[in-house]
Scaffold this motif. Structure first.
Motif, PDB file in Angstrom:
ATOM      1  N   ASN A  67       0.951  -1.366  -0.094  1.00 49.62           N
ATOM      2  CA  ASN A  67      -0.451  -0.121  -0.478  1.00 49.62           C
ATOM      3  C   ASN A  67       1.081   1.196  -0.401  1.00 49.62           C
ATOM      4  N   SER A  68       0.129   2.614   0.146  1.00 44.85           N
ATOM      5  CA  SER A  68       0.890   3.545  -0.147  1.00 44.85           C
ATOM      6  C   SER A  68       2.225   4.370   0.909  1.00 44.85           C
ATOM      7  N   VAL A 121       6.815   3.154   2.083  1.00 44.62           N
ATOM      8  CA  VAL A 121       8.281   3.610   0.671  1.00 44.62           C
ATOM      9  C   VAL A 121       8.830   4.260   2.025  1.00 44.62           C
ATOM     10  N   LEU A 128       6.180   0.420  -8.695  1.00 46.83           N
ATOM     11  CA  LEU A 128       5.498   1.054  -8.789  1.00 46.83           C
ATOM     12  C   LEU A 128       4.476   0.524  -9.373  1.00 46.83           C
ATOM     13  N   SER A 166       1.023  -1.098 -10.557  1.00 47.15           N
ATOM     14  CA  SER A 166      -0.773  -1.009 -10.632  1.00 47.15           C
ATOM     15  C   SER A 166      -1.352  -1.846 -10.918  1.00 47.15           C
ATOM     16  N   GLN A 175      -4.063   4.430  -4.907  1.00 46.60           N
ATOM     17  CA  GLN A 175      -2.582   3.769  -3.690  1.00 46.60           C
ATOM     18  C   GLN A 175      -1.656   5.057  -4.354  1.00 46.60           C
ATOM     19  N   GLN A 176      -1.363   4.869  -5.763  1.00 45.32           N
ATOM     20  CA  GLN A 176       0.074   5.974  -6.041  1.00 45.32           C
ATOM     21  C   GLN A 176      -0.396   7.231  -5.707  1.00 45.32           C
ATOM     22  N   LEU A 181      -1.363   9.281  -3.646  1.00 43.16           N
ATOM     23  CA  LEU A 181      -1.260   8.853  -2.097  1.00 43.16           C
ATOM     24  C   LEU A 181       0.188   8.669  -1.670  1.00 43.16           C
ATOM     25  N   ALA A 182       0.772   8.344  -2.392  1.00 49.14           N
ATOM     26  CA  ALA A 182       2.489   7.562  -2.315  1.00 49.14           C
ATOM     27  C   ALA A 182       3.186   8.879  -3.269  1.00 49.14           C
ATOM     28  N   ASN A 189       5.578  11.382  -1.282  1.00 47.98           N
ATOM     29  CA  ASN A 189       6.628  10.173   0.023  1.00 47.98           C
ATOM     30  C   ASN A 189       7.264   9.461  -1.529  1.00 47.98           C
TER      31      ASN A 189
END
Ligand code: 1GP
Length: 247
Positions: free
Chosen positions: A82-83, A86, A95, A97, A110-111, A113-114, A117
């Motif tokens: 999940n995000s 990291v 990364l 998908s 989620q990408q 959100l991440a 970071n």
């Protein structure tokens, strides 16, 4: 500048197969388990180290990455569930998908959100089409992602999904039965996907013995990922001497 995608792509070009060990920080809750993991990670048989999990309950993500980093210089690649997964202590991040599913949260949510970071971390980003295949039982990945895996014998769907991922510009495809799958992804699925794509093909889930590993490589996997078998039996690597990596 770290470039594990170049390393993976160049290995594929030379037909040098790579073996990745998947470390789930949640399974390293005590010092003994962590010690075993570090010993395996340092083994000559392991080319890449993937770290991540569908659910991390013990807050050990950073700690485990730090211990691995201190133990070895091997490529350390986050395989995020999940995000939140990291860390600038790793080298790269797949990364992901989840292109086999139709849940927008794991296709792009989620990408998003991440993203900040990941940018701040300085990690190398490896855009990867992640495909779950139904390999006999529900897994944490299918449950946590609220997505339906591709049926085991629908090679055509798997192949077209991977091709679409490549056409969208993704740099690798990961076909996965999910951790602890009852059986590995079928050879026919690996072959069908391989035939359609030029980008590196990662295969994992349910690899339990050297024969499974050998079959996955022979069917076309450029990288095979093993997690559960190594958690169950740290001596597993000793049985692999003749399996990988250069045919
Ligand atoms: C799971 O592909 C990985 O996402 C590894 O699977 O734990 O079954 O080896 P196993």
């Amino acid at each position: 500048m770290i470039n594990n995608l170049d390393l993976i792509t160049e290995s594929k070009r030379r037909n040098k197969k790579l073996l990745a060990m998947l470390i789930d920080p949640d399974k390293c809750s005590n010092d003994l388990a962590l010690q075993q993991v570090l010993i395996s990670a340092c083994s000559q048989a392991i080319d890449l180290i993937f770290i991540g999990g569908s659910l991390i309950t013990n807050g050990s993500f950073e700690k485990v990455i730090g211990k691995i980093r201190n133990a070895t210089n091997k490529p350390l690649i986050i395989f995020p569930g999940n995000s939140m997964q990291v860390s600038s202590s790793a080298d790269s991040i797949l990364l992901l998908s989840l292109i086999s599913g139709r849940n927008p949260e794991f296709l792009i949510g989620q990408q998003v959100l991440a993203a900040p970071n990941i940018k701040a971390s300085g990690l190398e980003v490896i855009p990867t089409g992640y495909m779950l295949i139904d390999c006999g039982k529900p897994t944490a990945a299918s449950y946590m992602s609220h997505s339906q895996p591709i049926p085991y014998d629908k090679h055509g769907i798997a192949a077209c999904t991977a091709l679409a991922g490549q056409q969208l510009g993704l740099k690798a495809i990961y076909i996965d039965g999910g951790s602890g799958a009852a059986k590995p992804v079928s050879n026919r699925t690996i072959e069908a996907v391989k035939k359609e794509i030029d980008i590196p093909l990662i295969v994992g889930g349910g690899i339990q013995n050297p024969e499974d590993l050998s079959k996955a490589f022979n069917a076309g996997a450029d990288i095979v990922v093993i997690g559960t078998a190594l958690e169950k039996d740290p001596n597993f690597l000793a049985t692999l001497t003749n399996v990988n990596q250069t045919p």
